[in-house]
Design a protein around this motif. Structure first.
Motif, PDB file in Angstrom:
ATOM      1  N   GLN A  45       0.998  -1.018   0.071  1.00  9.98           N
ATOM      2  CA  GLN A  45      -0.138  -0.109  -0.169  1.00  9.98           C
ATOM      3  C   GLN A  45       1.078   1.155  -0.002  1.00  9.98           C
ATOM      4  O   GLN A  45       0.641   2.110  -0.758  1.00  9.98           O
ATOM      5  N   TYR A  46       1.822   1.374   0.872  1.00 10.67           N
ATOM      6  CA  TYR A  46       2.775   2.504   0.946  1.00 10.67           C
ATOM      7  C   TYR A  46       3.409   2.622  -0.483  1.00 10.67           C
ATOM      8  O   TYR A  46       3.615   3.793  -1.135  1.00 10.67           O
ATOM      9  N   SER A  50       2.536   1.535  -3.451  1.00  9.99           N
ATOM     10  CA  SER A  50       1.755   2.069  -4.575  1.00  9.99           C
ATOM     11  C   SER A  50       1.408   3.285  -4.381  1.00  9.99           C
ATOM     12  O   SER A  50       1.420   4.393  -5.333  1.00  9.99           O
TER      13      SER A  50
END
Length: 80
Positions: free
Chosen positions: A47-48, A50
């Motif tokens: 998530q980080y 992306s």
């Protein structure tokens, strides 16, 4: 005196060679391709990654991850 000196030098050199022969060739060796992710409990923080890459694309910046961020996996408790 001369003979005892020769015996002492010879025995010390033999002991020195024996000590060198007993040491391992690779003291701290990790196989290539083995990473922290091979160890259970670590995961990529996708998530980080992306989010950072999305912002960088908008700004026209190329991102090259040398050490991508990691996070610990959540411990799963067995269900009864």
């Amino acid at each position: 005196m001369n003979a005892s000196l020769r015996v002492a030098v010879l025995s010390l050199s033999i002991l020195g060679l024996a000590a060198c022969a007993g040491t391992p060739t690779k003291t701290a060796y990790a196989a290539p391709g083995l990473s922290k992710h091979a160890i259970e409990g670590m995961d990529r923080d996708s998530q980080y990654v992306s989010a950072v890459e999305r912002v960088a694309r908008r700004r026209g910046i190329d991102v090259v991850w040398v050490n991508p961020p990691d996070r610990r996996k959540l411990a799963r408790t067995p269900t009864p």
